[in-house]
Design a protein around this motif. Structure first.
Motif, PDB file in Angstrom:
ATOM      1  N   PRO A 174       0.803  -1.240   0.000  1.00  0.00           N
ATOM      2  CA  PRO A 174       0.000   0.000   0.000  1.00  0.00           C
ATOM      3  C   PRO A 174       0.827   1.277   0.000  1.00  0.00           C
ATOM      4  O   PRO A 174       0.508   2.227  -0.705  1.00  0.00           O
ATOM      5  CB  PRO A 174      -0.844  -0.135   1.274  1.00  0.00           C
ATOM      6  N   SER A 175       1.903   1.300   0.801  1.00  0.00           N
ATOM      7  CA  SER A 175       2.708   2.519   0.871  1.00  0.00           C
ATOM      8  C   SER A 175       3.449   2.803  -0.433  1.00  0.00           C
ATOM      9  O   SER A 175       3.865   3.937  -0.680  1.00  0.00           O
ATOM     10  CB  SER A 175       3.718   2.409   2.022  1.00  0.00           C
ATOM     11  N   VAL A 176       3.604   1.776  -1.269  1.00  0.00           N
ATOM     12  CA  VAL A 176       4.273   1.950  -2.557  1.00  0.00           C
ATOM     13  C   VAL A 176       3.269   2.244  -3.657  1.00  0.00           C
ATOM     14  O   VAL A 176       3.502   3.093  -4.526  1.00  0.00           O
ATOM     15  CB  VAL A 176       5.110   0.696  -2.906  1.00  0.00           C
ATOM     16  N   SER A 177       2.148   1.549  -3.629  1.00  0.00           N
ATOM     17  CA  SER A 177       1.166   1.699  -4.705  1.00  0.00           C
ATOM     18  C   SER A 177       0.527   3.079  -4.742  1.00  0.00           C
ATOM     19  O   SER A 177       0.054   3.521  -5.789  1.00  0.00           O
ATOM     20  CB  SER A 177       0.079   0.625  -4.551  1.00  0.00           C
ATOM     21  N   ILE A 178       0.506   3.783  -3.588  1.00  0.00           N
ATOM     22  CA  ILE A 178      -0.123   5.100  -3.568  1.00  0.00           C
ATOM     23  C   ILE A 178       0.828   6.206  -4.004  1.00  0.00           C
ATOM     24  O   ILE A 178       0.422   7.361  -4.119  1.00  0.00           O
ATOM     25  CB  ILE A 178      -0.654   5.419  -2.149  1.00  0.00           C
ATOM     26  N   GLN A 179       2.094   5.863  -4.248  1.00  0.00           N
ATOM     27  CA  GLN A 179       3.072   6.880  -4.619  1.00  0.00           C
ATOM     28  C   GLN A 179       2.887   7.310  -6.068  1.00  0.00           C
ATOM     29  O   GLN A 179       2.286   6.606  -6.888  1.00  0.00           O
ATOM     30  CB  GLN A 179       4.499   6.348  -4.407  1.00  0.00           C
ATOM     31  N   ASN A 180       3.456   8.460  -6.359  1.00  0.00           N
ATOM     32  CA  ASN A 180       3.426   8.982  -7.711  1.00  0.00           C
ATOM     33  C   ASN A 180       4.248   8.094  -8.635  1.00  0.00           C
ATOM     34  O   ASN A 180       5.265   7.523  -8.235  1.00  0.00           O
ATOM     35  CB  ASN A 180       3.977  10.412  -7.710  1.00  0.00           C
ATOM     36  N   SER A 181       3.833   7.967  -9.884  1.00  0.00           N
ATOM     37  CA  SER A 181       4.540   7.106 -10.829  1.00  0.00           C
ATOM     38  C   SER A 181       5.939   7.606 -11.154  1.00  0.00           C
ATOM     39  O   SER A 181       6.747   6.862 -11.721  1.00  0.00           O
ATOM     40  CB  SER A 181       3.734   6.979 -12.129  1.00  0.00           C
ATOM     41  N   GLY A 182       6.248   8.831 -10.798  1.00  0.00           N
ATOM     42  CA  GLY A 182       7.577   9.376 -11.036  1.00  0.00           C
ATOM     43  C   GLY A 182       8.488   9.306  -9.845  1.00  0.00           C
ATOM     44  O   GLY A 182       9.606   9.859  -9.897  1.00  0.00           O
ATOM     45  N   SER A 261      15.516   0.356  -0.431  1.00  0.00           N
ATOM     46  CA  SER A 261      16.255   1.205   0.503  1.00  0.00           C
ATOM     47  C   SER A 261      15.667   2.610   0.553  1.00  0.00           C
ATOM     48  O   SER A 261      15.560   3.217   1.634  1.00  0.00           O
ATOM     49  CB  SER A 261      17.730   1.267   0.089  1.00  0.00           C
ATOM     50  N   TYR A 262      15.297   3.143  -0.593  1.00  0.00           N
ATOM     51  CA  TYR A 262      14.696   4.468  -0.613  1.00  0.00           C
ATOM     52  C   TYR A 262      13.381   4.489   0.158  1.00  0.00           C
ATOM     53  O   TYR A 262      13.093   5.437   0.895  1.00  0.00           O
ATOM     54  CB  TYR A 262      14.459   4.908  -2.058  1.00  0.00           C
ATOM     55  N   GLU A 263      12.613   3.421   0.029  1.00  0.00           N
ATOM     56  CA  GLU A 263      11.337   3.350   0.745  1.00  0.00           C
ATOM     57  C   GLU A 263      11.558   3.235   2.251  1.00  0.00           C
ATOM     58  O   GLU A 263      10.820   3.816   3.047  1.00  0.00           O
ATOM     59  CB  GLU A 263      10.531   2.154   0.237  1.00  0.00           C
TER      60      GLU A 263
END
Length: 321
Positions: A174-182, A261-263
């Protein structure tokens, strides 16, 4: 006429047996044997020779055909290895010709590809040069070479399949899927997916090609490699292609680690960041240490050798004052 000609069949059978015994001993005692057959095949040939009966009783045309068929391979091996000449090839990976100097552009490009592919072309080049020697092939070594390649690519295919599932699962968080595609996380994961899928496709293609040509005869293998090494890069082109699955798999893993790592390091509390950061630093340190220890070229050793040589030259110069 052959095979009904009155030849010394007993002497020929004795010579064949001695040649096979010598080849068997060479295969057992060294891994660079020039024998056109491997150990299992030589054992079968000896068993077949023993079934031909005593040398004095040999008089059958079929027996002469069997002797001639086996002797043909050994005589051809002696011919191509310059047996009896001063420049005879004594080991299967020994070249008897002078190497031509490569153009600087090809050398620079090969070095760049080797660095970008984590040294995979260099390792495959070393293995290929042990098989493809002076545009000739030793059949047992060719088969063993292709067996190793098949095992390597099968393992890479398995790892690539796992990494595809990991990337897809990471994108579903969820925390990744809601991020901007860029975002860095999304872009790095996409790049990881592309590299992993590319590694999977190339591995499957090379495995299929290896099944078609890997177990062929030496003559067919020579024709295949001659066609593959016909470019300006020569054998380096084949080594680069063989290292593609490994290199793309590693790039896919690196891109995934960048995204993960960035996440982790941009959205965690201070305590968690300190704990995971120190652990990540230790893992990176030990990994780089292992990679450094496994290298054939050690910077510290070369630097110390150069420093000692410089000090010795400086101390050996006479005083000009």
């Amino acid at each position: 006429m052959y095979p009904n000609a009155k030849l010394q069949r007993a002497s020929l059978l004795k010579d064949l047996k001695e040649v096979v015994v010598h080849a068997s001993a060479e295969t057992i005692t060294t891994d660079v044997s020039l024998s056109p057959f491997d150990g299992d095949e030589l054992s079968k040939i000896l068993d077949l020779i023993s079934q031909l009966g005593e040398p004095e009783s040999v008089g059958d045309a079929y027996t002469l055909c069997v002797i001639a068929r086996f002797m043909r391979y050994f005589v051809r091996a002696k011919f191509f290895n310059f047996c009896g000449l001063p420049a005879a090839r004594l080991d299967a990976d020994q070249t008897v010709y002078k190497k031509k100097k490569k153009k600087k552009l090809i050398v620079v490009l090969s070095w760049a590809f080797n660095v970008a592919m984590f040294g995979a072309p260099k390792s495959h080049m070393q293995e290929l040069r042990r098989v493809w020697v002076d545009r000739s092939i030793n059949s047992p070594r060719w088969k063993n070479f292709n067996t190793k390649l098949s095992n390597e690519w099968s393992g890479i295919t398995m790892y690539s399949t796992v990494m595809v599932a990991v990337d897809v699962s990471f994108l579903a968080v969820p925390s990744v899927s809601i991020q901007n595609s860029g975002s860095v996380t999304i872009i790095s994961t996409y790049l990881s997916m592309f590299c992993i899928v590319g590694s999977l496709v190339v591995s499957l293609f090379l495995t299929r090609q290896n099944r078609l040509y890997g177990q062929e005869s030496a003559d067919t293998a020579v024709q295949f490699l001659t066609k593959m090494t016909g470019s300006a890069f020569g054998t380096k082109a084949v080594a680069t292609v063989h290292g593609l699955p490994y290199a793309m798999l590693l790039w896919g893993m690196l891109y995934f680690m960048l995204a993960f790592s960035y996440e982790v390091f941009t959205s965690t509390p201070t305590l968690t960041l300190a704990t995971t950061g120190s652990t990540c630093a230790l893992v990176v340190l030990f990994t780089l240490w292992l990679v450094y220890a496994a290298r054939d070229f050690h910077i510290s050793t070369r630097f110390l050798g150069w420093l000692r040589a410089s000090i010795w030259k400086a101390s050996s110069k006479p005083d000009t004052a």
